[in-house]
Design a protein around this motif. Structure first.
Motif, PDB file in Angstrom:
ATOM      1  N   UNK A   1     -87.093  32.963  17.282  1.00 48.52           N
ATOM      2  CA  UNK A   1     -87.089  33.684  16.013  1.00 48.52           C
ATOM      3  C   UNK A   1     -88.262  34.668  15.943  1.00 48.52           C
ATOM      4  N   UNK A   2     -89.412  34.269  16.482  1.00 49.90           N
ATOM      5  CA  UNK A   2     -90.566  35.174  16.498  1.00 49.90           C
ATOM      6  C   UNK A   2     -90.328  36.316  17.476  1.00 49.90           C
ATOM      7  N   UNK A   3     -89.731  36.002  18.623  1.00 53.36           N
ATOM      8  CA  UNK A   3     -89.416  37.051  19.595  1.00 53.36           C
ATOM      9  C   UNK A   3     -88.459  38.061  18.976  1.00 53.36           C
ATOM     10  N   UNK A   4     -87.508  37.587  18.179  1.00 52.29           N
ATOM     11  CA  UNK A   4     -86.562  38.490  17.521  1.00 52.29           C
ATOM     12  C   UNK A   4     -87.279  39.370  16.503  1.00 52.29           C
ATOM     13  N   UNK A   5     -88.231  38.807  15.759  1.00 53.59           N
ATOM     14  CA  UNK A   5     -89.008  39.608  14.801  1.00 53.59           C
ATOM     15  C   UNK A   5     -89.774  40.715  15.518  1.00 53.59           C
ATOM     16  N   UNK A   6     -90.158  40.433  16.761  1.00 53.78           N
ATOM     17  CA  UNK A   6     -90.893  41.429  17.536  1.00 53.78           C
ATOM     18  C   UNK A   6     -89.969  42.458  18.182  1.00 53.78           C
ATOM     19  N   UNK A   7     -88.662  42.289  18.002  1.00 50.59           N
ATOM     20  CA  UNK A   7     -87.713  43.289  18.485  1.00 50.59           C
ATOM     21  C   UNK A   7     -87.014  42.949  19.783  1.00 50.59           C
ATOM     22  N   UNK A   8     -87.041  41.673  20.188  1.00 49.96           N
ATOM     23  CA  UNK A   8     -86.439  41.273  21.468  1.00 49.96           C
ATOM     24  C   UNK A   8     -85.355  40.227  21.223  1.00 49.96           C
ATOM     25  N   UNK A   9     -84.183  40.478  21.787  1.00 55.99           N
ATOM     26  CA  UNK A   9     -83.078  39.530  21.643  1.00 55.99           C
ATOM     27  C   UNK A   9     -83.074  38.481  22.746  1.00 55.99           C
ATOM     28  N   UNK A  10     -83.842  38.694  23.793  1.00 57.98           N
ATOM     29  CA  UNK A  10     -83.929  37.725  24.889  1.00 57.98           C
ATOM     30  C   UNK A  10     -85.308  37.821  25.527  1.00 57.98           C
ATOM     31  N   UNK A  11     -85.659  36.817  26.303  1.00 58.95           N
ATOM     32  CA  UNK A  11     -86.947  36.817  26.980  1.00 58.95           C
ATOM     33  C   UNK A  11     -86.940  37.848  28.109  1.00 58.95           C
ATOM     34  N   UNK A  12     -87.946  38.719  28.170  1.00 58.50           N
ATOM     35  CA  UNK A  12     -88.023  39.692  29.270  1.00 58.50           C
ATOM     36  C   UNK A  12     -88.079  38.998  30.630  1.00 58.50           C
ATOM     37  N   UNK A  13     -87.748  39.754  31.679  1.00 61.52           N
ATOM     38  CA  UNK A  13     -87.674  39.168  33.017  1.00 61.52           C
ATOM     39  C   UNK A  13     -88.713  39.712  33.979  1.00 61.52           C
ATOM     40  N   UNK A  14     -89.486  40.733  33.568  1.00 60.17           N
ATOM     41  CA  UNK A  14     -90.543  41.272  34.431  1.00 60.17           C
ATOM     42  C   UNK A  14     -91.885  41.149  33.728  1.00 60.17           C
ATOM     43  N   UNK A  15     -92.957  41.140  34.503  1.00 65.16           N
ATOM     44  CA  UNK A  15     -94.289  41.046  33.904  1.00 65.16           C
ATOM     45  C   UNK A  15     -94.587  42.179  32.923  1.00 65.16           C
ATOM     46  N   UNK A  16     -94.330  43.456  33.280  1.00 62.11           N
ATOM     47  CA  UNK A  16     -94.633  44.530  32.316  1.00 62.11           C
ATOM     48  C   UNK A  16     -93.890  44.365  30.992  1.00 62.11           C
ATOM     49  N   UNK A  17     -92.602  43.996  31.061  1.00 59.85           N
ATOM     50  CA  UNK A  17     -91.832  43.791  29.838  1.00 59.85           C
ATOM     51  C   UNK A  17     -92.342  42.571  29.072  1.00 59.85           C
ATOM     52  N   UNK A  18     -92.723  41.545  29.794  1.00 63.75           N
ATOM     53  CA  UNK A  18     -93.251  40.320  29.178  1.00 63.75           C
ATOM     54  C   UNK A  18     -94.536  40.620  28.409  1.00 63.75           C
ATOM     55  N   UNK A  19     -95.421  41.401  29.040  1.00 62.67           N
ATOM     56  CA  UNK A  19     -96.664  41.765  28.366  1.00 62.67           C
ATOM     57  C   UNK A  19     -96.383  42.578  27.095  1.00 62.67           C
ATOM     58  N   UNK A  20     -95.453  43.521  27.177  1.00 68.43           N
ATOM     59  CA  UNK A  20     -95.136  44.318  25.994  1.00 68.43           C
ATOM     60  C   UNK A  20     -94.568  43.449  24.881  1.00 68.43           C
ATOM     61  N   UNK A  21     -93.749  42.466  25.246  1.00 69.59           N
ATOM     62  CA  UNK A  21     -93.210  41.554  24.234  1.00 69.59           C
ATOM     63  C   UNK A  21     -94.330  40.733  23.598  1.00 69.59           C
ATOM     64  N   UNK A  22     -95.293  40.315  24.409  1.00 70.28           N
ATOM     65  CA  UNK A  22     -96.423  39.555  23.861  1.00 70.28           C
ATOM     66  C   UNK A  22     -97.261  40.422  22.924  1.00 70.28           C
ATOM     67  N   UNK A  23     -97.459  41.681  23.278  1.00 67.81           N
ATOM     68  CA  UNK A  23     -98.189  42.597  22.390  1.00 67.81           C
ATOM     69  C   UNK A  23     -97.439  42.772  21.066  1.00 67.81           C
ATOM     70  N   UNK A  24     -96.123  42.894  21.155  1.00 65.47           N
ATOM     71  CA  UNK A  24     -95.316  43.065  19.947  1.00 65.47           C
ATOM     72  C   UNK A  24     -95.406  41.828  19.052  1.00 65.47           C
ATOM     73  N   UNK A  25     -95.447  40.660  19.659  1.00 67.83           N
ATOM     74  CA  UNK A  25     -95.554  39.422  18.880  1.00 67.83           C
ATOM     75  C   UNK A  25     -96.860  39.376  18.108  1.00 67.83           C
TER      76      UNK A  25
END
Length: 434
Positions: free
Chosen positions: A154-178
Motif C-alpha cells: 500500500x505504501x509502494x502504491x502511494x509512492x506511485x509503484x504498482x509492483x516491486x522494481x526489479x533493478x537496483x536503479x529502479x529500486x532506489x528511485x522507489x525508495x526515494x519516492x517512499x
C-alpha cells in the motif's frame, strides 16, 4: 568417565577434558534402533513423522533427540570428539563444511546413485550445492531458506509503484519516492547493521566470490566494493535507519506503523507477519523476489536451510538412508511444511495447493531458483561476524567504506591463515621421505 568439551577459535579446535557421567552411544541400542538428532521445533515435529516411517518398516525404532539450536553446534563437536555422535542428524547447511573437515560425515554419492528419487534434479541447484564439499556430497536438503523482500504494497502504491522494481536503479528511485510521501522519521527499508545477509546478498548479486578459492578475503575487490557502496548509500541518503535490530523494540509494530516499508528476511516471517500484524493490515503487505543490479537474473539470494546427514561412525547407514528418503518424499515434505512452516526442499512439493496458492510463499519459490551458496568454508560463521562489525563501522562513521573493507579483508585473511596452510600442503602433495 572422561568427557570432552570443544571450543572453536579462529578455525582451531581446542579439546578440554572434563569429568562427566555419560552413557555410551550404543547404550540401549538394538540393531534396529536408529539414533536421530534434530534441532529446534523441527526436532519436536519430526518425531510425529517418524512414527509413519516405523510403521512402514516393522521392527525399526527411530530414537529422536530434540536439541535447542543454541546448544546444537557445541553438542555436535563434543559428540564428535567423544565418539558419541548419533546415526544421523538434521544440520544447518553452513555447518556441513566444518563437519566434513573434521571427518565426521559419511559421503552420500554412492547412495544417491542407487536411488533415482534422490538426485539433484528434484532440488534447487543452489541449495543442493551447499551440501557438496570438495566434489563430494555429504548432505541432502531437508527444508530450505533464502531471503526475499517483505514490503508494504500500500505504501509502494502511494509512492506511485504498482509492483516491486526489479533493478537496483529502479529500486532506489522507489525508495526515494517512499520517503517523500511518508515524511520525516519514516524510512524505505529496514537494514539492521548487525545482520549480515543483506551485505552478502548484494555482494553475490555483483558476482563477488566473498572469499577466494585460495583462502583470501575478496571484500575490497571491485565487485563487493560496488555492492557495499550501494548499501552504505541507503543509510547516507536517509533511506534506511542506521540502527541495529536491538534498537527496534518491535519490528512488526514499526512495519505496521509505516516506520519502514521494506525488510529483507526469511520464510519464518511469513507466519510471524500473519500472526503479529493487525487483521486490517493483512492485505497491505506481501513479498517479492529481490531486485538485482541489472534485473531478475542478477537478483540472487543466499542458499540456506537444513540438511540431513549421516555420520561416518554409524553402523546403520542403510537404515539412515531409508529415513532420509522417507523425509524427502514430496508428500512428507508438504506435511512437514504444514506443521512447521519450513519450506520444502523438493520441487514437487511446491505443486501442492497449500504452497501453490500461497501468495507470500511464491516469492520464495522464485528466489530459490536463483539462490547461490555462501563460501563453503568451516570459518564462514566467524566471517559473517567480521562483516557485521565492519558494516557498522562504515555506517556509523567509524571508518570510510574503503577503510572498512580493507579491515574486513585483513580480519578474514587472519581467520583463514590455517586454511591457506592446509591448502598449500595439499597442493604440494605427500612429502617424500629422504
Amino acid at each position: 568417565m572422561v568427557g570432552w568439551e570443544v571450543s572453536v577459535r579462529h578455525g582451531w579446535v581446542f579439546l578440554l577434558a572434563t569429568f562427566v557421567l555419560t552413557t555410551t552411544c550404543t547404550s540401549g541400542n538394538t540393531p534396529d534402533t536408529l539414533r536421530f538428532w534434530a534441532f529446534g521445533r523441527e526436532g519436536e515435529v519430526v518425531a510425529q513423522l517418524v512414527r509413519d516411517f516405523e510403521r512402514e518398516h516393522p521392527g525399526v525404532h527411530v530414537r529422536v533427540q530434540q536439541i535447542p539450536w543454541s546448544a546444537a553446534h557445541e553438542k555436535l563437536l563434543t559428540a564428535h570428539v567423544g565418539g558419541a555422535l548419533p546415526d544421523m542428524a538434521a544440520m544447518g547447511n553452513t555447518w556441513v563444511p566444518e563437519m566434513v573437515t573434521l571427518g565426521a560425515l559419511a559421503p552420500l554419492d554412492s547412495l544417491v546413485r542407487q536411488s533415482s528419487d534422490m538426485d539433484s534434479t528434484g532440488h534447487f541447484p543452489g541449495i543442493w550445492a551447499t551440501n557438496v564439499v570438495d566434489g563430494g556430497l555429504y548432505g541432502i536438503p531437508w527444508y530450505v531458506d533464502t531471503r526475499v523482500l517483505f514490503y508494504r504494497r500500500d505504501i509502494l502504491a502511494r509512492a506511485g509503484y504498482t509492483r516491486m522494481p526489479e533493478t537496483w536503479p529502479e529500486w532506489r528511485e522507489a525508495m526515494r519516492a517512499i520517503t517523500r510521501v511518508m515524511g520525516p522519521r519514516h524510512y524505505a527499508i529496514y537494514l539492521p547493521v548487525n545482520e549480515w545477509p543483506p551485505q552478502v546478498i548484494l555482494g553475490l548479486q555483483q558476482g563477488s566470490p566473498l572469499v577466494t578459492p585460495e583462502g583470501y578475503g575478496a571484500f575490497a575487490d571491485s565487485s563487493f566494493t560496488r555492492a557495499f557502496a550501494f548499501l552504505v548509500s541507503l543509510y547516507r541518503d536517509g533511506l534506511a535507519p542506521p540502527v541495529s535490530n536491538t534498537e527496534v523494540a518491535n519490528l512488526y509494530q514499526e512495519f505496521a506503523r509505516g516506520t519502514f516499508a521494506m525488510y529483507i528476511t526469511g520464510p519464518w516471517n511469513i507466519g510471524e507477519f500473519r500472526r503479529r500484524l493487525p487483521a486490517a493490515m493483512q492485505q497491505a503487505w506481501t513479498t517479492a523476489p529481490l531486485p538485482g543490479p541489472t534485473g531478475p537474473a542478477s537478483g540472487v539470494s543466499v542458499a540456506g536451510g537444513c540438511s540431513l546427514v549421516v555420520f561416518r561412525g554409524s553402523r546403520h547407514r542403510a537404515l539412515a538412508w531409508e529415513l532420509m528418503r522417507f523425509l524427502s518424499r514430496p508428500d512428507v515434505q508438504v506435511r512437514f511444511y504444514r506443521l512447521t512452516g519450513d519450506l520444502p526442499a523438493r520441487r514437487e512439493a511446491w505443486r501442492d495447493t497449500t504452497l501453490a496458492g500461497d501468495r507470500e510463499a511464491q516469492a520464495f519459490r522464485i528466489e530459490l531458483d536463483r539462490a547461490v551458496p555462501t563460501p563453503m568454508i568451516p570459518e564462514w560463521e566467524e566471517v559473517t561476524t567480521r562483516i557485521m562489525d565492519q558494516t557498522e563501522a562504515a555506517v556509523r562513521g567509524g571508518a570510510s567504506p574503503a577503510t572498512a573493507l580493507e579491515a574486513l579483508d585483513r580480519d578474514v585473511n587472519h581467520l583463514l591463515e590455517r586454511r591457506r596452510y592446509l591448502l598449500a600442503r595439499r597442493a604440494a602433495g605427500p612429502s617424500v621421505p629422504r
